[in-house]
Every structure is written in C-alpha cells, then in structure tokens.
Design a protein around this motif. Structure first.
Motif, PDB file in Angstrom:
ATOM      1  N   ARG A 114     -39.282  14.635  33.497  1.00 51.40           N
ATOM      2  CA  ARG A 114     -38.783  14.007  32.274  1.00 51.40           C
ATOM      3  C   ARG A 114     -39.502  12.679  32.037  1.00 51.40           C
ATOM      4  O   ARG A 114     -39.497  11.794  32.894  1.00 51.40           O
ATOM      5  CB  ARG A 114     -37.277  13.790  32.362  1.00 51.40           C
ATOM      6  N   LEU A 115     -40.119  12.551  30.861  1.00 50.82           N
ATOM      7  CA  LEU A 115     -40.899  11.365  30.505  1.00 50.82           C
ATOM      8  C   LEU A 115     -40.156  10.606  29.402  1.00 50.82           C
ATOM      9  O   LEU A 115     -40.037  11.090  28.272  1.00 50.82           O
ATOM     10  CB  LEU A 115     -42.286  11.775  30.018  1.00 50.82           C
ATOM     11  N   PRO A 116     -39.645   9.414  29.710  1.00 52.21           N
ATOM     12  CA  PRO A 116     -38.831   8.690  28.722  1.00 52.21           C
ATOM     13  C   PRO A 116     -39.677   7.910  27.714  1.00 52.21           C
ATOM     14  O   PRO A 116     -40.743   7.378  28.043  1.00 52.21           O
ATOM     15  CB  PRO A 116     -38.004   7.742  29.584  1.00 52.21           C
ATOM     16  N   TRP A 117     -39.167   7.843  26.495  1.00 51.16           N
ATOM     17  CA  TRP A 117     -39.758   7.071  25.409  1.00 51.16           C
ATOM     18  C   TRP A 117     -38.697   6.113  24.866  1.00 51.16           C
ATOM     19  O   TRP A 117     -37.512   6.432  24.839  1.00 51.16           O
ATOM     20  CB  TRP A 117     -40.208   7.983  24.272  1.00 51.16           C
ATOM     21  N   TYR A 118     -39.163   4.946  24.418  1.00 53.05           N
ATOM     22  CA  TYR A 118     -38.288   3.995  23.735  1.00 53.05           C
ATOM     23  C   TYR A 118     -38.668   3.977  22.266  1.00 53.05           C
ATOM     24  O   TYR A 118     -39.840   3.851  21.916  1.00 53.05           O
ATOM     25  CB  TYR A 118     -38.425   2.606  24.336  1.00 53.05           C
ATOM     26  N   ILE A 119     -37.670   4.126  21.413  1.00 46.01           N
ATOM     27  CA  ILE A 119     -37.895   4.246  19.975  1.00 46.01           C
ATOM     28  C   ILE A 119     -37.123   3.140  19.267  1.00 46.01           C
ATOM     29  O   ILE A 119     -35.936   2.917  19.549  1.00 46.01           O
ATOM     30  CB  ILE A 119     -37.425   5.630  19.469  1.00 46.01           C
ATOM     31  N   ARG A 120     -37.772   2.457  18.343  1.00 41.59           N
ATOM     32  CA  ARG A 120     -37.128   1.380  17.593  1.00 41.59           C
ATOM     33  C   ARG A 120     -37.621   1.397  16.158  1.00 41.59           C
ATOM     34  O   ARG A 120     -38.550   2.144  15.820  1.00 41.59           O
ATOM     35  CB  ARG A 120     -37.446   0.023  18.234  1.00 41.59           C
ATOM     36  N   ARG A 121     -37.025   0.592  15.321  1.00 41.70           N
ATOM     37  CA  ARG A 121     -37.517   0.453  13.964  1.00 41.70           C
ATOM     38  C   ARG A 121     -38.877  -0.232  13.985  1.00 41.70           C
ATOM     39  O   ARG A 121     -39.085  -1.207  14.721  1.00 41.70           O
ATOM     40  CB  ARG A 121     -36.544  -0.360  13.112  1.00 41.70           C
ATOM     41  N   ALA A 122     -39.802   0.267  13.204  1.00 44.79           N
ATOM     42  CA  ALA A 122     -41.147  -0.300  13.173  1.00 44.79           C
ATOM     43  C   ALA A 122     -41.147  -1.732  12.657  1.00 44.79           C
ATOM     44  O   ALA A 122     -42.023  -2.533  13.027  1.00 44.79           O
ATOM     45  CB  ALA A 122     -42.066   0.570  12.320  1.00 44.79           C
ATOM     46  N   ASP A 123     -40.168  -2.082  11.820  1.00 43.63           N
ATOM     47  CA  ASP A 123     -40.105  -3.444  11.290  1.00 43.63           C
ATOM     48  C   ASP A 123     -39.399  -4.409  12.228  1.00 43.63           C
ATOM     49  O   ASP A 123     -39.247  -5.597  11.920  1.00 43.63           O
ATOM     50  CB  ASP A 123     -39.451  -3.463   9.907  1.00 43.63           C
ATOM     51  N   GLY A 124     -38.927  -3.927  13.379  1.00 45.33           N
ATOM     52  CA  GLY A 124     -38.273  -4.782  14.360  1.00 45.33           C
ATOM     53  C   GLY A 124     -36.825  -5.106  14.059  1.00 45.33           C
ATOM     54  O   GLY A 124     -36.180  -5.831  14.826  1.00 45.33           O
ATOM     55  N   ALA A 125     -36.287  -4.606  12.967  1.00 47.32           N
ATOM     56  CA  ALA A 125     -34.895  -4.893  12.593  1.00 47.32           C
ATOM     57  C   ALA A 125     -33.927  -4.150  13.508  1.00 47.32           C
ATOM     58  O   ALA A 125     -34.278  -3.112  14.088  1.00 47.32           O
ATOM     59  CB  ALA A 125     -34.655  -4.497  11.136  1.00 47.32           C
ATOM     60  N   PRO A 126     -32.705  -4.639  13.639  1.00 48.07           N
ATOM     61  CA  PRO A 126     -31.692  -3.886  14.381  1.00 48.07           C
ATOM     62  C   PRO A 126     -31.441  -2.532  13.723  1.00 48.07           C
ATOM     63  O   PRO A 126     -31.687  -2.346  12.532  1.00 48.07           O
ATOM     64  CB  PRO A 126     -30.448  -4.781  14.284  1.00 48.07           C
ATOM     65  N   ILE A 127     -30.941  -1.600  14.509  1.00 53.83           N
ATOM     66  CA  ILE A 127     -30.661  -0.249  14.029  1.00 53.83           C
ATOM     67  C   ILE A 127     -29.171  -0.101  13.755  1.00 53.83           C
ATOM     68  O   ILE A 127     -28.332  -0.563  14.539  1.00 53.83           O
ATOM     69  CB  ILE A 127     -31.101   0.795  15.066  1.00 53.83           C
ATOM     70  N   ALA A 128     -28.869   0.538  12.633  1.00 52.71           N
ATOM     71  CA  ALA A 128     -27.490   0.940  12.336  1.00 52.71           C
ATOM     72  C   ALA A 128     -27.451   2.460  12.298  1.00 52.71           C
ATOM     73  O   ALA A 128     -27.944   3.078  11.351  1.00 52.71           O
ATOM     74  CB  ALA A 128     -27.029   0.353  11.007  1.00 52.71           C
ATOM     75  N   PHE A 129     -26.907   3.065  13.352  1.00 50.61           N
ATOM     76  CA  PHE A 129     -26.710   4.508  13.358  1.00 50.61           C
ATOM     77  C   PHE A 129     -25.507   4.861  12.476  1.00 50.61           C
ATOM     78  O   PHE A 129     -24.473   4.174  12.524  1.00 50.61           O
ATOM     79  CB  PHE A 129     -26.399   5.027  14.772  1.00 50.61           C
ATOM     80  N   GLY A 130     -25.621   5.927  11.696  1.00 54.79           N
ATOM     81  CA  GLY A 130     -24.446   6.457  11.039  1.00 54.79           C
ATOM     82  C   GLY A 130     -23.558   7.131  12.063  1.00 54.79           C
ATOM     83  O   GLY A 130     -24.034   7.898  12.914  1.00 54.79           O
ATOM     84  N   GLY A 131     -22.268   6.843  12.015  1.00 55.67           N
ATOM     85  CA  GLY A 131     -21.348   7.418  12.981  1.00 55.67           C
ATOM     86  C   GLY A 131     -20.028   7.816  12.350  1.00 55.67           C
ATOM     87  O   GLY A 131     -19.772   7.537  11.172  1.00 55.67           O
ATOM     88  N   VAL A 132     -19.200   8.488  13.129  1.00 55.60           N
ATOM     89  CA  VAL A 132     -17.824   8.811  12.752  1.00 55.60           C
ATOM     90  C   VAL A 132     -16.912   8.375  13.887  1.00 55.60           C
ATOM     91  O   VAL A 132     -17.331   8.318  15.049  1.00 55.60           O
ATOM     92  CB  VAL A 132     -17.644  10.318  12.457  1.00 55.60           C
ATOM     93  N   TRP A 133     -15.661   8.050  13.549  1.00 59.51           N
ATOM     94  CA  TRP A 133     -14.751   7.553  14.588  1.00 59.51           C
ATOM     95  C   TRP A 133     -13.386   8.223  14.497  1.00 59.51           C
ATOM     96  O   TRP A 133     -13.019   8.788  13.480  1.00 59.51           O
ATOM     97  CB  TRP A 133     -14.634   6.036  14.529  1.00 59.51           C
ATOM     98  N   GLN A 134     -12.656   8.111  15.588  1.00 64.37           N
ATOM     99  CA  GLN A 134     -11.330   8.737  15.702  1.00 64.37           C
ATOM    100  C   GLN A 134     -10.497   7.939  16.695  1.00 64.37           C
ATOM    101  O   GLN A 134     -10.952   7.650  17.809  1.00 64.37           O
ATOM    102  CB  GLN A 134     -11.476  10.181  16.212  1.00 64.37           C
ATOM    103  N   ASP A 135      -9.287   7.558  16.307  1.00 67.08           N
ATOM    104  CA  ASP A 135      -8.341   6.995  17.268  1.00 67.08           C
ATOM    105  C   ASP A 135      -7.739   8.140  18.074  1.00 67.08           C
ATOM    106  O   ASP A 135      -7.417   9.200  17.528  1.00 67.08           O
ATOM    107  CB  ASP A 135      -7.235   6.217  16.557  1.00 67.08           C
ATOM    108  N   TRP A 136      -7.571   7.902  19.369  1.00 76.31           N
ATOM    109  CA  TRP A 136      -7.067   8.950  20.273  1.00 76.31           C
ATOM    110  C   TRP A 136      -6.070   8.332  21.235  1.00 76.31           C
ATOM    111  O   TRP A 136      -6.216   7.195  21.685  1.00 76.31           O
ATOM    112  CB  TRP A 136      -8.231   9.570  21.042  1.00 76.31           C
ATOM    113  N   GLY A 137      -5.072   9.115  21.614  1.00 75.51           N
ATOM    114  CA  GLY A 137      -4.088   8.664  22.594  1.00 75.51           C
ATOM    115  C   GLY A 137      -2.893   7.994  21.938  1.00 75.51           C
ATOM    116  O   GLY A 137      -2.817   7.850  20.709  1.00 75.51           O
ATOM    117  N   ARG A 138      -1.960   7.573  22.770  1.00 67.48           N
ATOM    118  CA  ARG A 138      -0.730   6.948  22.290  1.00 67.48           C
ATOM    119  C   ARG A 138      -0.442   5.667  23.053  1.00 67.48           C
ATOM    120  O   ARG A 138      -0.841   5.489  24.204  1.00 67.48           O
ATOM    121  CB  ARG A 138       0.464   7.899  22.452  1.00 67.48           C
TER     122      ARG A 138
END
Length: 223
Positions: A114-138
C-alpha cells in the motif's frame, strides 16, 4: 472514499472562516492522522445560525443498538444518499461541513504494498467536505455522528482512486447547509480537475497510530 485525513487549522480560525459559533470541547489540533470513530470538527446549521461542533466520525443510524451493531459508516455515496435508509432523512435535513486540511488515499505497487498519497486543495485553502449527521443514543450516551459524502473521482483523482470526497467551495456552503433553500443535490459532483494536488507520503501513515507533521511531507523512495 475517504478513510483518513489531516486537520491543522486552529479552532478560532475555523470559526472565523465558516462564520460559526465554536463549541468549548472541540478536538485538539493539529492532527495529521484523523481516523474513523474519533471526534472531528463539523459545521452545522442550528436555530441560532452556524455552529462549529465535535462529532464522531462514523454515522450511527438511530436503529443501531450499539456503536458496533452494524457496518462502520464513515462515507456515504452521493449516488444513493437519498435512497439508503441510513442516510435519506439526513440527506434532506441534516447536512454538514466536515473540516480538513488534506486527506490520504492509497495505491498499490506490483507486490501489493500500500502506497499512501496526501491530497489537498491546490490553492492551499482548507477543505470543507460535504457531510451528513445524525444524533444517536439517549440521555448521557447521546452523541452526534457524521459521515463524509463521496462522489466518483475526477479524472486527475482517478489516477489514485475511483472515488473522492465531496469538496465544497465557500459559495456552495449556504446551499449545502440549507441556508439558501433547496437544490443541494446539484452540488454532489466531482471537483474541477485543477482543484486538488497530491504527492506520495511515507508508508508510516499506514498505521493509525502514526502522528506528526512529517506524515504529510513528500516522500521519494529513491532518497
């Protein structure tokens, strides 16, 4: 997919960048090896505006009796997000931004290493991944959990992997968070070809126990 990433931006800078109110219990940074099931930095929309909060990376559907009652859901495919029982309600009403500086992906050599790569924005800006969330438990066990949305890879990214995380530009954040009405589905596409840059990094990042800034530094096997 996205199974490991790095985050180095200080929380106060995150809060300013996303115009979000920060929580007091955010995960420590920098973290050059963010792994599934740990707490990550998430921006979501609440009653009083945007909040910057910690969430468990590993989405837990409400019907899970325990954290290990089903598959570990760290990613959610854009193509089936609105159909899968685990994600379809969150797709409509609980979208979020998951913060990163860059992420890791792997290729294999002829021997299967396994050969690892690091990937970032070419402009050096922080990344905002689109995500979804869910509250779980009581009660005292209640927690917020999230998953990163993924798309098919761009042509450039496909040299490393056939999937990639959904990366959203600042002008898209209001629509994804639900501030700008409906239509977030149109954002679920691969990024532009020039969006990302990538380089090989040392195989020590293959361990989820590895840490330190050297994990994201370029690595040349001939050195």
């Amino acid at each position: 997919m996205c199974g490991r990433f790095a985050v180095t931006l200080p929380p106060d800078a995150m809060a300013q960048l996303f115009a979000a109110q920060p929580a007091n219990d955010l995960p420590e940074v920098p973290n050059y090896n963010v792994c599934p099931t740990v707490q990550v930095h998430v921006v979501r929309l609440g009653e009083t505006g945007r909040s910057l909060l910690p969430m468990r990376w590993g989405f837990l559907p409400h019907w899970y009796a325990s954290e290990t009652a089903g598959p570990l859901l760290i990613n959610a495919r854009a193509e089936t997000l609105a159909e899968k029982p685990a994600f379809r309600a969150a797709c409509r009403a609980r979208r979020c931004l998951i913060l990163a500086t860059g992420f890791y992906e792997w290729t294999k050599d002829a021997e299967g290493n396994r050969l690892p790569w690091y990937i970032r924005r070419a402009d050096g800006a922080p990344i905002a991944f689109g995500g979804v969330w869910q509250d779980w438990g009581r009660d005292e066990d209640r927690r917020s959990t999230c998953a990163i949305v993924t798309t098919g890879a761009s042509e450039a990214m496909s040299r490393i992997h056939h999937r990639m995380p959904l990366i959203l530009d600042p002008e898209d954040w209001p629509l994804w968070l639900g501030e700008a009405g409906k239509g977030a589905a149109r954002l679920m596409r691969p990024g532009d070809e020039e969006l990302l840059s990538f380089h090989r990094v040392h195989p020590r990042v293959n361990s989820n126990r590895a840490s330190g800034p050297e994990l994201i530094e370029p690595f040349d096997e001939s050195d």
